[in-house]
Design a protein around this motif. Structure first.
Motif: not given
Length: 275
Positions: A25-34, A44-57, A80-84
């Motif tokens: 999954a890839t976050f592309r310039k994602v904004d979140k406003i409540f 937010l630009d963020l890539e989540i890779r298959t099979g990895e252990f990703l920590s958000l700190l 923005g968008e989240i692309v799977w």
């Protein structure tokens, strides 16, 4: 666009090149406003890779938990968008509190997500027993939450997340409320479990030491509005053990990660103040 800094691996020499896992999954310039106009995430630009252990700190309020909600579809990006790379996968979710049903035994608590999916207890039995074995609680299937320690309750919560055999395991500060000894033991257990899981793990934490011990990759997030500030690859054995905590590589990666965390909050790292 936020610049993501990738730190070199500790040790001074070049580490062998590793094949980069494909993006899940890839976050592309994602904004979140409540609705209250609070901006939780910005660009937010963020890539989540298959099979990895990703920590958000990152510090409280930097949008780490919001990232998990966006992944599951419980919330949608404001911009923005989240692309799977595939259809949205099956998720397992572990919260900070175990949230067990006190009137039900361990077996029934683990059955819950399958029961909600319409699977009978008898049909679900093999999966429940497998999940309890994975977390070392096979002997406690008939115990009730009041009979369990805090660490054991968290194991039940993890088993409940694993029982559906998820492709992605999301963990939102699951060990934050536990004492240090229990937390270290569960870190060891999770590291061992990860080696046998065919799943991607996204793990939210405030702990530098925990993130370095568990993760393949750490993304340090800046304070609100949340964004990726630094990305750190962790060079470690395929299966972590207590010995890894004693290595120079672990200490150096903790130092670099701590420095990045301080910088993300606009602070001067303690190592620089002492110079």
């Amino acid at each position: 666009m936020t610049k993501i800094v990738t730190f070199p691996s500790p040790g001074g020499g070049a580490s062998p090149a590793k094949a980069r896992p494909p993006a899940l999954a890839t976050f592309r310039k994602v904004d979140k406003i409540f609705k209250n106009q609070v901006m939780a995430l910005s660009g937010l630009d963020l890539e989540i890779r298959t099979g990895e252990f990703l920590s958000l700190l990152g510090p409280s309020g930097c949008g780490k938990s919001t990232v998990l909600r966006l992944l599951t579809g419980l919330a949608e990006p404001s911009r923005g968008e989240i692309v799977w790379s595939c259809e949205r996968p099956q998720f397992g979710f572990v919260f900070q509190e175990p949230t067990l049903m006190p009137w039900s035994d361990v077996f029934t608590n683990v059955w819950l997500p399958l029961r909600l999916a319409g699977v009978s207890k008898e049909k679900a039995r093999p999966q429940i027993e497998e999940a309890l074995t994975q977390v070392g609680l096979s002997a406690f299937a008939k115990a009730y939450p009041r009979q369990l320690s805090g660490g054991m309750k968290m194991r039940v919560s993890i088993a409940r997340a694993l029982v559906t055999r998820p492709q992605v395991l999301l963990m939102d500060e699951p060990f934050a409320a536990l004492d240090e000894i229990t937390r270290l033991k569960l870190n060891d257990d999770l590291a061992e479990l990860q080696s046998s899981l065919n799943a991607t793990v996204v793990f939210v934490t405030h702990s530098v030491f925990e993130s370095v011990y568990l993760a393949d990759r750490i993304v340090v997030m800046a304070a609100r509005p949340g964004r990726a500030f630094a990305e750190i690859s962790v060079e470690a054995p395929p299966i972590r053990s207590e010995g890894f905590r004693m290595t120079a590589a672990y200490a150096e990666t903790c130092r670099r990660t701590s420095a990045a965390l301080h910088e993300s909050m606009g602070e001067t790292p303690a190592s620089e103040l002492s110079q």
